[in-house]
Design a protein around this motif. Structure first.
Motif, PDB file in Angstrom:
ATOM      1  N   LEU A 197       0.835  -1.218   0.000  1.00 44.43           N
ATOM      2  CA  LEU A 197       0.000   0.000   0.000  1.00 44.43           C
ATOM      3  C   LEU A 197       0.863   1.259   0.000  1.00 44.43           C
ATOM      4  CD1 LEU A 197      -3.064  -0.301   2.388  1.00 44.43           C
ATOM      5  CD2 LEU A 197      -2.957  -0.445  -0.079  1.00 44.43           C
ATOM      6  N   GLY A 198       1.952   1.201   0.763  1.00 46.48           N
ATOM      7  CA  GLY A 198       2.849   2.351   0.871  1.00 46.48           C
ATOM      8  C   GLY A 198       3.448   2.712  -0.474  1.00 46.48           C
ATOM      9  N   PHE A 199       3.913   1.707  -1.208  1.00 50.05           N
ATOM     10  CA  PHE A 199       4.531   1.988  -2.507  1.00 50.05           C
ATOM     11  C   PHE A 199       3.508   2.544  -3.491  1.00 50.05           C
ATOM     12  CE2 PHE A 199       8.322  -0.305  -1.202  1.00 50.05           C
ATOM     13  CZ  PHE A 199       9.289   0.493  -1.786  1.00 50.05           C
ATOM     14  N   ILE A 200       2.331   1.950  -3.479  1.00 48.87           N
ATOM     15  CA  ILE A 200       1.292   2.470  -4.391  1.00 48.87           C
ATOM     16  C   ILE A 200       0.971   3.913  -4.014  1.00 48.87           C
ATOM     17  CG2 ILE A 200      -1.116   2.213  -5.116  1.00 48.87           C
ATOM     18  CD1 ILE A 200      -0.768  -0.821  -4.754  1.00 48.87           C
ATOM     19  N   GLY A 201       0.856   4.164  -2.705  1.00 45.76           N
ATOM     20  CA  GLY A 201       0.513   5.521  -2.231  1.00 45.76           C
ATOM     21  C   GLY A 201       1.582   6.540  -2.578  1.00 45.76           C
ATOM     22  N   THR A 202       2.846   6.190  -2.371  1.00 46.80           N
ATOM     23  CA  THR A 202       3.905   7.175  -2.637  1.00 46.80           C
ATOM     24  C   THR A 202       4.104   7.397  -4.142  1.00 46.80           C
ATOM     25  OG1 THR A 202       5.467   5.373  -2.334  1.00 46.80           O
ATOM     26  CG2 THR A 202       5.268   6.933  -0.524  1.00 46.80           C
ATOM     27  N   PHE A 203       3.926   6.343  -4.918  1.00 52.84           N
ATOM     28  CA  PHE A 203       4.100   6.515  -6.366  1.00 52.84           C
ATOM     29  C   PHE A 203       2.983   7.364  -6.970  1.00 52.84           C
ATOM     30  CE2 PHE A 203       7.514   4.247  -8.646  1.00 52.84           C
ATOM     31  CZ  PHE A 203       8.237   3.843  -7.557  1.00 52.84           C
ATOM     32  N   THR A 204       1.851   7.408  -6.303  1.00 50.03           N
ATOM     33  CA  THR A 204       0.747   8.198  -6.863  1.00 50.03           C
ATOM     34  C   THR A 204       0.422   9.422  -5.996  1.00 50.03           C
ATOM     35  OG1 THR A 204      -0.802   6.750  -5.724  1.00 50.03           O
ATOM     36  CG2 THR A 204      -0.343   6.235  -8.015  1.00 50.03           C
ATOM     37  N   ALA A 205       1.300   9.728  -5.026  1.00 54.72           N
ATOM     38  CA  ALA A 205       1.043  10.852  -4.105  1.00 54.72           C
ATOM     39  C   ALA A 205       0.918  12.166  -4.871  1.00 54.72           C
ATOM     40  CB  ALA A 205       2.164  10.946  -3.094  1.00 54.72           C
ATOM     41  N   PHE A 206       0.042  13.024  -4.404  1.00 56.25           N
ATOM     42  CA  PHE A 206      -0.157  14.283  -5.130  1.00 56.25           C
ATOM     43  C   PHE A 206      -0.380  15.480  -4.186  1.00 56.25           C
ATOM     44  CE2 PHE A 206      -2.651  17.461  -7.321  1.00 56.25           C
ATOM     45  CZ  PHE A 206      -1.935  17.613  -8.503  1.00 56.25           C
ATOM     46  N   ASN A 207      -1.430  15.391  -3.343  1.00 55.46           N
ATOM     47  CA  ASN A 207      -1.900  16.574  -2.608  1.00 55.46           C
ATOM     48  C   ASN A 207      -0.803  17.279  -1.816  1.00 55.46           C
ATOM     49  OD1 ASN A 207      -4.314  15.895  -3.619  1.00 55.46           O
ATOM     50  ND2 ASN A 207      -5.297  15.350  -1.703  1.00 55.46           N
ATOM     51  N   THR A 208      -0.127  16.518  -0.956  1.00 58.76           N
ATOM     52  CA  THR A 208       0.887  17.115  -0.089  1.00 58.76           C
ATOM     53  C   THR A 208       1.955  17.811  -0.916  1.00 58.76           C
ATOM     54  OG1 THR A 208       0.550  15.242   1.363  1.00 58.76           O
ATOM     55  CG2 THR A 208       2.486  16.573   1.766  1.00 58.76           C
ATOM     56  N   LEU A 209       2.432  17.094  -1.918  1.00 58.07           N
ATOM     57  CA  LEU A 209       3.511  17.636  -2.745  1.00 58.07           C
ATOM     58  C   LEU A 209       3.047  18.868  -3.515  1.00 58.07           C
ATOM     59  CD1 LEU A 209       4.454  14.097  -3.758  1.00 58.07           C
ATOM     60  CD2 LEU A 209       6.174  15.670  -2.911  1.00 58.07           C
ATOM     61  N   PHE A 210       1.821  18.821  -3.961  1.00 63.03           N
ATOM     62  CA  PHE A 210       1.282  19.956  -4.732  1.00 63.03           C
ATOM     63  C   PHE A 210       1.214  21.212  -3.866  1.00 63.03           C
ATOM     64  CE2 PHE A 210      -2.270  22.461  -6.496  1.00 63.03           C
ATOM     65  CZ  PHE A 210      -1.785  22.638  -7.783  1.00 63.03           C
ATOM     66  N   VAL A 211       0.780  21.026  -2.606  1.00 62.23           N
ATOM     67  CA  VAL A 211       0.658  22.183  -1.715  1.00 62.23           C
ATOM     68  C   VAL A 211       2.042  22.711  -1.331  1.00 62.23           C
ATOM     69  CG1 VAL A 211      -0.137  22.918   0.572  1.00 62.23           C
ATOM     70  CG2 VAL A 211      -1.566  21.421  -0.813  1.00 62.23           C
ATOM     71  N   MET A 212       2.989  21.817  -1.141  1.00 61.86           N
ATOM     72  CA  MET A 212       4.279  22.244  -0.612  1.00 61.86           C
ATOM     73  C   MET A 212       5.268  22.696  -1.681  1.00 61.86           C
ATOM     74  SD  MET A 212       4.720  19.516   2.480  1.00 61.86           S
ATOM     75  CE  MET A 212       5.566  20.443   3.732  1.00 61.86           C
ATOM     76  N   ARG A 213       4.959  22.483  -2.929  1.00 59.01           N
ATOM     77  CA  ARG A 213       5.921  22.921  -3.941  1.00 59.01           C
ATOM     78  C   ARG A 213       5.760  24.429  -4.195  1.00 59.01           C
ATOM     79  NH1 ARG A 213       4.575  21.162 -10.114  1.00 59.01           N
ATOM     80  NH2 ARG A 213       2.407  21.749 -10.173  1.00 59.01           N
ATOM     81  N   THR A 214       6.869  25.094  -4.264  1.00 58.74           N
ATOM     82  CA  THR A 214       6.906  26.531  -4.551  1.00 58.74           C
ATOM     83  C   THR A 214       8.065  26.748  -5.515  1.00 58.74           C
ATOM     84  OG1 THR A 214       8.460  26.924  -2.755  1.00 58.74           O
ATOM     85  CG2 THR A 214       6.121  27.125  -2.204  1.00 58.74           C
TER      86      THR A 214
END
Lengths: 417, 456
Positions: free
Chosen positions: A344-361
């Motif tokens: 589950l962790g690998f699937i989640g990290t490979f498709t992660a979006f929200n956190t990264l989207f908010v934190m990217r500047t």
């Protein structure tokens, strides 16, 4: 009626009965089939509409020119041979995602090499116990692994080099995704396991602590990301910088730092893949660990509850230490949970979006752009819909491959009791 | 018989599919607007305004609906952010869903809609004797605003019409500057007008914190925000450009751009400028008397007022970006309204609302409520009292003759994003290559993006 006639009549009657019975059975089976299909139909329809159809449609889009509006199909109408036909159909994959098929093949061969190294390491001379064979096994494993890594590196460089600069984002995104996955999942699992073990065996009020540990998981991702953004802000007065200064350290740019963590922390000037994740990505990894450790701990605790208590008692009677019990009873019997959480962790990290989207500047200069974000940008900002779907399909295949590799490597070690 | 009927139907469909769109396009290009009747039309207007601006827009729409002689009804609908509207428009254009009759769009977005054959060339409506604008009316628009929606690369079509604009300006702390002058830390009066004066003041401010500061965060002369518009503004102020319209190519690596970035990097290296790590950090610090200069949109003026009144309470104003040119060159931006292709009647009705929206009186009202600049010079008369009583607004208003816009080309958004990413690499030294080399790479990326975005 003679005996023969009686026998014939009985036989005819029996045959008719059998036919009726067979017909009944057939009818019943058909009815059961229909009933079964009716029961699963809603799920099948939903899975088809929301699962299969979008994937199929994405594949269809990926073999066209498609920028907002559908363009021509890419498949060559007069191909020289079958290979040429396939290559022309997959030209979006070549020109915008993978760069060069030769490079991709080298990369894949490298992955196979790593798998072979694993086989060599675990199986070569496995029935011989002399030290010399153990050394041979390790040396051979390391050699094959080195070849595998070299092929992966060469393949990656060939693929990237064949792409135009604006098309290199997806492969770079893959590299960042790998950092994110391998930076966060092992730690999440290890910490979750330790927490669960301590809570389960040593602490009262388990339900209370379970709730506390579960809270980060149910905290809205965006809110958590905003709070972490403030805590790890590059301001001199940010909480983390104040903490660092309290211990005599220098102010850091944290989330605004695109330089590799190893460079910032230790001054190492490494190049390429081994340079490691940026400082900004390390902050996001910390957020990931904070979010999922508690969740993992709760699942591990449920797993611990399923381990029969008499095993522990027997081990203690036999004089096993706490470490021995943990190593030889708890860990093996928790392996199905560990396997489930790691997949589950690998699937989640490979498709992660929200956190990264908010934190990217702009300040972290693209070092948080995992593959999922790159796909989003390709689709939304650049309107390259066909290329975005090609990227999405490659990512999906990678996730499938990762899951399969995990199954191959780990499932044999999973002990279901 | 059926087969023959089928063939006829297929032929008719093919004819409709292949011939009609071409015919429609030709019709649109040579549209005889004089014979179109807009009576009774409903105009769906997608916009991004919220809060007080949305309320004022609703009032303008209500006045138009009540007073127009054709019985046109405008329905103004907030569709979220600019990005949301763009996404909805591209999806609608892709799937054939119903388009609005009027839509807010940046020039680069309207270029995309145009390439997808989705917009009306407004020149035909402006030139119409019955529905268009007179020469006097056209002359009343600020030239920079009026010309911003004309696309030379597409044979001069006009894909939008400006109902408002804002400008990139420098905010400065008047009291702090006066303190520095009194202490002999700077050698000039008033706001800095040249890069040299800007550097002098920024470094002096860093070394001499403002006496009225309400935060103990260290003083800083200027806080750099990473944004494509900042890049353009500092380049414009050195007489350069980021796009060559004649060659239809980006010039992000022009000598002026390199000079501008090198200058800003120098400020950073000397400690006279710093970064912005959190949203609106520069605005908050400016309000607290911690940051001497910031650069941002003139439409942010009310937010700066709030920050200052809740912070150090100092006096402040706006000025031109320090420039090396004889006159200032100010970056103006803002979305226009575009008319999607629907029916001639609805398109004309949408234009009539735009015409009303951009009359001098309505523009004065809209400018007051939105804090955008009105697009017509005669609106200044209606706003005269307001302008005189509001020195900061007046300072920005006086800069309107000196404007220049960012490129109205498709695919500009990813270029802006990439520019914003490159800026911190330059300023912080994360990328140690010469500025010229970094900008050459950026320019190559931008031109590749332009090439890809220019065809569908």
């Amino acid at each position: 009626m003679t005996v023969t006639e009686q026998h014939a009549a009985t036989s005819a009657s029996s045959s008719a009965h059998s036919r009726r019975w067979l017909s009944f059975l057939k009818h019943q089976r058909t009815t059961e089939n229909i009933t079964g299909w009716l029961f699963v139909a809603p799920s099948v329809i939903l899975i088809f509409i929301f699962g299969i159809f979008p994937i199929g449609y994405a594949a269809y889009m990926s073999i066209h020119t498609w920028r907002i509006r559908q363009g021509a199909i890419l498949c060559d109408s007069e191909p020289v041979d079958f290979i040429a036909l396939v290559r022309s159909c997959l030209s979006n994959y070549e020109s915008a995602v993978l760069g060069d098929w030769g490079g991709a093949a080298l990369f894949a061969l490298g992955l196979v090499g790593l798998f072979v190294a694993y086989i060599v390491w675990t199986r070569l001379f496995s029935k011989r116990h002399e030290n010399v064979y153990a050394v041979l096994r390790i040396v051979a494993g390391l050699l094959v692994m080195a070849v595998g890594i070299t092929l992966i590196s060469e393949g990656y460089n060939t693929m990237t080099g064949a792409l135009r600069p604006r098309d290199q984002a997806f492969l770079k995104g893959l590299q960042i995704t790998i950092y994110y996955a391998f930076g966060s999942i092992p730690l999440q699992l290890a910490l979750g396991l330790v927490l669960a073990y301590v809570l389960y065996h040593r602490v009262k009020a388990k339900a209370f602590f379970r709730t506390i540990f579960f809270l980060p998981y149910v905290t809205p991702t965006v809110a958590a990301a905003v709070v972490f953004g403030t805590v790890f802000s590059g301001r001199d007065t940010s909480p983390m910088n104040q903490l660092v200064q309290l211990f005599g350290g220098d102010v850091q740019r944290w989330l605004a730092e695109p330089r590799p963590f190893l460079n910032v922390a230790f001054g190492w000037n490494l190049e390429g893949f081994i340079a490691g994740p940026s400082m900004a990505l390390v902050v996001v990894i910390i957020l990931g660990i904070w979010t999922y450790t508690g969740y993992n701990a709760v699942i591990f605790m449920a797993g611990l509850g399923n381990i029969p208590g008499d095993l522990y008692e027997a081990a203690r009677v036999d004089g096993a230490t706490d470490w021995n019990i943990f190593r030889h009873i708890t860990l093996p019997l928790l392996s199905p949970v560990t396997f489930y959480l790691s997949v589950l962790g690998f699937i989640g990290t490979f498709t992660a979006f929200n956190t990264l989207f908010v934190m990217r500047t702009p300040t972290n200069a693209g070092t948080l752009d995992t593959s999922a974000l790159v796909i989003f940008d390709t689709f939304r900002a650049q309107n390259r819909w066909a290329e975005a779907t090609a990227q999405a399909i490659v990512l999906m295949l990678l996730v499938l491959a990762m899951t399969q590799i995990q199954r191959s490597l780990l499932e044999k070690r999973v002990f279901y009791g | 018989m059926v087969s023959r009927l089928g063939k006829v139907l297929v032929f008719a469909l093919l004819l409709a599919g292949f011939v009609f769109p071409v015919g429609a396009q030709d019709d649109m290009m040579a549209m005889d607007w004089e014979s179109v009747d807009p009576s009774g039309q409903t105009v769906v207007f997608w916009h991004q305004h919220s809060g007080a601006r949305e309320e004022e827009l609703a009032k303008i729409v209500a006045d138009f609906n009540a007073s127009n002689e054709w019985g046109i009804t405008v329905e103004a609908i907030n569709q979220g952010s600019y990005d949301d509207i763009y996404n909805r428009m591209t999806v609608s254009l892709s799937t054939g869903e119903a388009l609005p009759n009027l839509v807010v769009a940046y020039a680069n977005q309207s270029a995309v809609y145009y390439l997808l054959d989705g917009l009306v060339d407004i020149n035909g409506l402006i030139d119409s004797e019955m529905w268009g604008l007179s020469e006097e009316e056209v002359a009343d628009f600020f030239p920079g605003f009026y010309e911003g929606d004309v696309f030379p690369q597409y044979d001069g079509v006009r894909l939008g019409f400006p109902p408002n604009r804002s400008m990139e300006v420098m905010y400065y702390n008047i009291d702090w500057l006066a303190e520095l002058r009194a202490a002999g830390a700077i050698s000039f009066d008033g706001p800095p007008t040249t890069p040299e004066q800007f550097e002098e003041a920024a470094c002096a401010a860093t070394a001499n914190p403002f006496s009225g500061a309400t935060s103990d965060t260290g003083a800083i002369g200027y806080q750099l925000s990473y944004d494509g518009s900042r890049f353009a503004s500092w380049t414009f102020a050195r007489g350069g450009d980021i796009f060559d319209l004649e060659a239809n190519q980006y010039t992000l690596n022009s000598p002026e751009a390199v000079e501008a970035m090198t200058f800003l990097k120098g400020l950073y290296d000397k400690g006279c400028a710093g970064e912005i790590f959190e949203r609106f950090e520069d605005q908050t610090n400016f309000g607290n008397g911690v940051t001497m200069f910031t650069v941002g949109s003139s439409s942010g003026l009310p937010f700066y007022e709030t920050a200052v009144s809740e912070g150090a309470g100092h006096t402040f104003s706006l000025a031109a970006i320090p420039h090396t040119t004889e006159n200032p060159v100010q970056n103006i931006y803002g979305a226009s309204v575009s008319i999607p292709r629907t029916t001639p009647e609805a398109e004309l009705a949408a234009w009539l609302f735009v015409k009303y929206y951009t009359t001098a009186e309505v523009q004065a009202e809209w400018g007051l409520a939105s804090n955008y600049f009105p697009v017509r010079a005669s609106s200044a008369e209606a706003l005269a009292e307001y302008i005189e009583s509001y020195p900061a607004y007046k300072a920005a208003f006086d800069l309107l003759p000196y404007t220049k816009a960012e490129p109205p080309v498709p695919g500009y958004d990813p270029v802006r994003e990439e520019t914003a990413r490159v800026m911190p690499l330059i300023f912080t030294g994360s990328d140690t290559r010469p500025v010229q080399e970094i900008l050459d790479e950026l320019n190559e990326f931008a031109n590749a993006e332009l090439e890809a975005a220019s065809s569908f």
